[in-house]
Design a protein around this motif. Structure first.
Motif, short mmCIF file in Angstrom:
data_model
loop_
_atom_site.label_atom_id
_atom_site.label_comp_id
_atom_site.label_asym_id
_atom_site.label_seq_id
_atom_site.Cartn_x
_atom_site.Cartn_y
_atom_site.Cartn_z
N LEU A 149 0.88 -1.17 0.00
CA LEU A 149 0.00 0.00 0.00
C LEU A 149 0.92 1.22 0.00
N LEU A 150 0.91 1.99 -1.08
CA LEU A 150 1.87 3.07 -1.25
C LEU A 150 1.45 4.36 -0.54
N PHE A 151 0.20 4.78 -0.75
CA PHE A 151 -0.28 6.01 -0.12
C PHE A 151 -1.80 6.10 -0.22
N ASP A 152 -2.37 6.88 0.70
CA ASP A 152 -3.81 7.13 0.70
C ASP A 152 -4.14 8.26 -0.26
N VAL A 153 -5.37 8.26 -0.75
CA VAL A 153 -5.85 9.34 -1.62
C VAL A 153 -7.15 9.87 -1.04
N PRO A 154 -7.16 11.13 -0.58
CA PRO A 154 -8.38 11.67 0.03
C PRO A 154 -9.49 11.89 -0.99
N ALA A 155 -10.71 11.94 -0.52
CA ALA A 155 -11.87 12.14 -1.40
C ALA A 155 -11.76 13.45 -2.17
N THR A 156 -11.09 14.44 -1.58
CA THR A 156 -10.96 15.75 -2.23
C THR A 156 -10.11 15.73 -3.50
N ALA A 157 -9.42 14.60 -3.74
CA ALA A 157 -8.59 14.48 -4.95
C ALA A 157 -9.42 14.16 -6.19
N PHE A 158 -10.73 13.94 -5.99
CA PHE A 158 -11.60 13.51 -7.09
C PHE A 158 -12.74 14.51 -7.35
N ASN A 159 -13.28 14.39 -8.53
CA ASN A 159 -14.51 15.08 -8.88
C ASN A 159 -15.41 14.10 -9.64
N PRO A 160 -16.61 13.78 -9.10
CA PRO A 160 -17.13 14.17 -7.79
C PRO A 160 -16.37 13.42 -6.68
N GLU A 161 -16.49 13.93 -5.46
CA GLU A 161 -15.81 13.31 -4.33
C GLU A 161 -16.52 12.02 -3.92
N PRO A 162 -15.78 10.90 -3.83
CA PRO A 162 -16.40 9.66 -3.36
C PRO A 162 -16.65 9.74 -1.85
#
Length: 268
Positions: free
Chosen positions: A162-175
């Motif tokens: 597991l390399l790193f987390d990705v926050p919901a704010t990195a997407f559009n729409p936010e998951p």
């Protein structure tokens, strides 16, 4: 502006730093990269700058047309090939030659695609973004509470990180969930000589009730005496839980159970 389609589980990655981290996680000098679900092509744009040939599989016809227009010159130069298809239904095309898999996978199909890639001898490895909960199940180590059949199926063929987390704010729409990027480099095949589907069924039994003991779970399909004998021989507790046994011991127990079954069949 194109809207994300819920039926395809679309969430477009917009964070540039996350895109760079994904690209940095991919091994150098790959001859062929397969990207599943390129979306609007933001990651694809970075992939075509790497060496080798990029092939994309996009299920959404509307996005496919946008990608054809966006990458017209790269397609013309044969640096990039884009196919409008469901990747799972087009695996023969994906697996026609060796490849490395890159993807931002929709949550509803992520596990199936990773397992397909793991079992595919043409796949050399993968860097994929998935729901963090699933990422933990693939990358967990023996003894971790998240250690599962998925971690074992990854472990028999390579090293999962597991390399790193990705926050919901990195997407559009936010998951509504946190995502994570995992990397699996396939550098071994410990299932050689084993029946893969049979091993998967064995693991399904072993983890059928994670809170129960391994002995209780497996004794439904394997003689209890065999499991007790195995655990005693390996100096393990009879109350050991499924997540506490390592990959090598799962393979060893499976082999012994298979041999026992064969001997019973032959003696009839």
């Amino acid at each position: 502006m194109i809207r994300a389609k819920k039926k395809f589980g679309q969430n477009f990655l917009t964070d540039e730093s996350i895109k760079r981290q994904i690209i940095q996680a991919i091994p150098n000098d790959l001859e062929r990269i397969v990207e599943i679900g390129p979306g609007l092509g933001d990651l694809t744009q970075k992939l075509v700058q790497l060496s080798g040939k990029i092939e994309c599989f996009e299920i959404d016809s509307e996005l496919y047309e946008i990608l054809l227009d966006k990458f017209a010159s790269e397609i013309l130069e044969q640096k990039l090939k884009i196919t409008n298809a469901d990747a799972l239904e087009s695996w023969d095309e994906i697996a026609r030659q060796d490849y490395f898999l890159v993807a931002n996978l929709p949550y509803y199909v992520a596990t199936n695609i990773i397992l397909k890639a793991l079992s595919d001898s043409r796949c050399n490895g993968l860097v994929v973004m998935i729901q963090k909960e699933v990422a933990l199940k693939f990358s967990a180590q023996p003894g971790d509470s998240e250690f599962s059949a998925l971690a074992i199926l990854a472990g028999v063929r390579g090293d999962a990180e597991l390399l790193f987390d990705v926050p919901a704010t990195a997407f559009n729409p936010e998951p509504k969930v946190v995502s994570a990027v995992i990397r699996i480099i396939k550098n071994r095949d410990l299932l050689q000589g084993f029946e893969a589907l049979e091993f998967e069924r064995f693991l399904k039994s072993a983890f059928s009730s994670p809170r129960k003991t391994l002995l209780k779970n497996l004794s439904i399909s394997i003689p209890k005496s065999l499991i007790e004998g195995f655990l005693t021989k390996e100096n393990l507790s009879l109350t050991i839980r499924p997540h506490e046994l390592c990959v090598a011991l799962y393979l060893k127990l499976f082999k012994e159970a298979k041999n026992e079954r064969r001997e019973c069949t032959n003696s009839r």
